[in-house]
Write a protein that holds these residues in place. Sequence first.
Motif, PDB file in Angstrom:
ATOM      1  N   MET A   1       0.841  -1.160   0.000  1.00  0.00           N
ATOM      2  CA  MET A   1       0.000   0.000   0.000  1.00  0.00           C
ATOM      3  C   MET A   1       0.893   1.232   0.000  1.00  0.00           C
ATOM      4  O   MET A   1       1.889   1.293   0.694  1.00  0.00           O
ATOM      5  CB  MET A   1      -0.885  -0.005   1.260  1.00  0.00           C
ATOM      6  N   GLU A   2       0.502   2.213  -0.784  1.00  0.00           N
ATOM      7  CA  GLU A   2       1.238   3.471  -0.812  1.00  0.00           C
ATOM      8  C   GLU A   2       0.400   4.561  -0.192  1.00  0.00           C
ATOM      9  O   GLU A   2      -0.797   4.649  -0.437  1.00  0.00           O
ATOM     10  CB  GLU A   2       1.566   3.867  -2.252  1.00  0.00           C
ATOM     11  N   ILE A   3       1.053   5.369   0.630  1.00  0.00           N
ATOM     12  CA  ILE A   3       0.389   6.497   1.264  1.00  0.00           C
ATOM     13  C   ILE A   3       1.238   7.723   1.005  1.00  0.00           C
ATOM     14  O   ILE A   3       2.455   7.705   1.199  1.00  0.00           O
ATOM     15  CB  ILE A   3       0.245   6.271   2.788  1.00  0.00           C
TER      16      ILE A   3
ATOM     17  N   VAL B   1      12.047   9.111   4.227  1.00  0.00           N
ATOM     18  CA  VAL B   1      10.746   9.358   4.831  1.00  0.00           C
ATOM     19  C   VAL B   1       9.983   8.054   5.029  1.00  0.00           C
ATOM     20  O   VAL B   1       9.350   7.842   6.061  1.00  0.00           O
ATOM     21  CB  VAL B   1       9.920  10.338   3.967  1.00  0.00           C
ATOM     22  N   SER B   2      10.079   7.154   4.074  1.00  0.00           N
ATOM     23  CA  SER B   2       9.314   5.906   4.168  1.00  0.00           C
ATOM     24  C   SER B   2       9.716   5.092   5.396  1.00  0.00           C
ATOM     25  O   SER B   2       8.872   4.559   6.106  1.00  0.00           O
ATOM     26  CB  SER B   2       9.488   5.075   2.898  1.00  0.00           C
ATOM     27  N   ALA B   3      11.003   5.014   5.672  1.00  0.00           N
ATOM     28  CA  ALA B   3      11.467   4.250   6.833  1.00  0.00           C
ATOM     29  C   ALA B   3      11.001   4.907   8.129  1.00  0.00           C
ATOM     30  O   ALA B   3      10.567   4.227   9.065  1.00  0.00           O
ATOM     31  CB  ALA B   3      12.988   4.145   6.818  1.00  0.00           C
ATOM     32  N   LEU B   4      11.079   6.206   8.184  1.00  0.00           N
ATOM     33  CA  LEU B   4      10.659   6.934   9.378  1.00  0.00           C
ATOM     34  C   LEU B   4       9.154   6.795   9.602  1.00  0.00           C
ATOM     35  O   LEU B   4       8.706   6.536  10.720  1.00  0.00           O
ATOM     36  CB  LEU B   4      11.044   8.408   9.250  1.00  0.00           C
ATOM     37  N   CYS B   5       8.379   6.939   8.537  1.00  0.00           N
ATOM     38  CA  CYS B   5       6.925   6.809   8.647  1.00  0.00           C
ATOM     39  C   CYS B   5       6.533   5.395   9.050  1.00  0.00           C
ATOM     40  O   CYS B   5       5.631   5.202   9.866  1.00  0.00           O
ATOM     41  CB  CYS B   5       6.247   7.186   7.332  1.00  0.00           C
ATOM     42  N   GLU B   6       7.205   4.412   8.486  1.00  0.00           N
ATOM     43  CA  GLU B   6       6.910   3.027   8.826  1.00  0.00           C
ATOM     44  C   GLU B   6       7.167   2.767  10.302  1.00  0.00           C
ATOM     45  O   GLU B   6       6.350   2.154  10.994  1.00  0.00           O
ATOM     46  CB  GLU B   6       7.767   2.083   7.968  1.00  0.00           C
ATOM     47  N   ARG B   7       8.284   3.258  10.811  1.00  0.00           N
ATOM     48  CA  ARG B   7       8.615   3.072  12.228  1.00  0.00           C
ATOM     49  C   ARG B   7       7.602   3.781  13.134  1.00  0.00           C
ATOM     50  O   ARG B   7       7.151   3.236  14.126  1.00  0.00           O
ATOM     51  CB  ARG B   7      10.033   3.600  12.493  1.00  0.00           C
ATOM     52  N   ALA B   8       7.237   5.007  12.770  1.00  0.00           N
ATOM     53  CA  ALA B   8       6.265   5.763  13.567  1.00  0.00           C
ATOM     54  C   ALA B   8       4.907   5.064  13.561  1.00  0.00           C
ATOM     55  O   ALA B   8       4.230   4.991  14.589  1.00  0.00           O
ATOM     56  CB  ALA B   8       6.137   7.183  13.035  1.00  0.00           C
ATOM     57  N   LEU B   9       4.510   4.524  12.426  1.00  0.00           N
ATOM     58  CA  LEU B   9       3.236   3.816  12.329  1.00  0.00           C
ATOM     59  C   LEU B   9       3.266   2.527  13.163  1.00  0.00           C
ATOM     60  O   LEU B   9       2.303   2.201  13.854  1.00  0.00           O
ATOM     61  CB  LEU B   9       2.902   3.509  10.875  1.00  0.00           C
ATOM     62  N   GLU B  10       4.378   1.802  13.107  1.00  0.00           N
ATOM     63  CA  GLU B  10       4.515   0.592  13.923  1.00  0.00           C
ATOM     64  C   GLU B  10       4.374   0.924  15.407  1.00  0.00           C
ATOM     65  O   GLU B  10       3.687   0.218  16.151  1.00  0.00           O
ATOM     66  CB  GLU B  10       5.881  -0.064  13.687  1.00  0.00           C
ATOM     67  N   GLN B  11       5.017   2.001  15.847  1.00  0.00           N
ATOM     68  CA  GLN B  11       4.930   2.400  17.247  1.00  0.00           C
ATOM     69  C   GLN B  11       3.500   2.792  17.623  1.00  0.00           C
ATOM     70  O   GLN B  11       3.011   2.416  18.681  1.00  0.00           O
ATOM     71  CB  GLN B  11       5.879   3.559  17.532  1.00  0.00           C
ATOM     72  N   ALA B  12       2.845   3.546  16.760  1.00  0.00           N
ATOM     73  CA  ALA B  12       1.477   3.969  17.039  1.00  0.00           C
ATOM     74  C   ALA B  12       0.540   2.766  17.121  1.00  0.00           C
ATOM     75  O   ALA B  12      -0.329   2.700  17.996  1.00  0.00           O
ATOM     76  CB  ALA B  12       0.994   4.943  15.965  1.00  0.00           C
ATOM     77  N   LEU B  13       0.714   1.800  16.241  1.00  0.00           N
ATOM     78  CA  LEU B  13      -0.123   0.597  16.263  1.00  0.00           C
ATOM     79  C   LEU B  13       0.133  -0.230  17.518  1.00  0.00           C
ATOM     80  O   LEU B  13      -0.797  -0.754  18.130  1.00  0.00           O
ATOM     81  CB  LEU B  13       0.116  -0.247  15.006  1.00  0.00           C
ATOM     82  N   ARG B  14       1.401  -0.345  17.914  1.00  0.00           N
ATOM     83  CA  ARG B  14       1.736  -1.089  19.124  1.00  0.00           C
ATOM     84  C   ARG B  14       1.090  -0.429  20.352  1.00  0.00           C
ATOM     85  O   ARG B  14       0.569  -1.098  21.231  1.00  0.00           O
ATOM     86  CB  ARG B  14       3.255  -1.183  19.268  1.00  0.00           C
ATOM     87  N   ARG B  15       1.124   0.898  20.394  1.00  0.00           N
ATOM     88  CA  ARG B  15       0.493   1.623  21.497  1.00  0.00           C
ATOM     89  C   ARG B  15      -1.005   1.353  21.537  1.00  0.00           C
ATOM     90  O   ARG B  15      -1.572   1.091  22.594  1.00  0.00           O
ATOM     91  CB  ARG B  15       0.731   3.125  21.362  1.00  0.00           C
TER      92      ARG B  15
END
Length: 180
Positions: A1-3, A22-36
């Motif tokens: 999926m592309e965002i 940006v993609s790596a940073l966004c992916e990491r931030a999204l993973e953290q948000a989902l884990r939370r």
Amino acid sequence: MEIEVTLPDHLATALDRIGLPVSALCERALEQALRRAETLRALPGADLPHYTERAKTALRLAYEHATTTVTTADLLHGLLEEGTNLAVRLLPVLGVDPATLTASPTTTENTGPAAAALELAHSEATALGHNYIGAEHILLGLLAEPSGIAGATLRARGLTLDTARTAVVAALAGFTRARG
């Protein structure tokens, strides 16, 4: 999926300066948000094997206290209501009267800071070399979370993360020495 992501200029400039994709940073931030989010949603009926009984009780009390979504104020309420945990016992030593800790009922907060505080509690426990999450780690997580009502309330009373962490380490070292 592309965002597609649009960043404020200051963030885009900072990313360009350090060369982070940006993609790596966004992916990491999204993973953290989902884990939370998963952590917070799992709590009401979860087994929570790494949490102490007092921490589990405090979390249950926080959920019972919450009106709609669990906030950091609810987490602090759970710690205080449980009443026998190390976090509550350390507050007077740190110059904070637990009886004076209440969050303003007119202040609202979404679940983000509460979930972040619990994730930070896990990080604090790990950083201290503990294989469990106790009420003391939740207190540290509340202090480490910059956006939460509870952390702001505690910091307004002069409590800092470093001071609380030092007190937790000292209290647990004393407890371990007493048991040995």
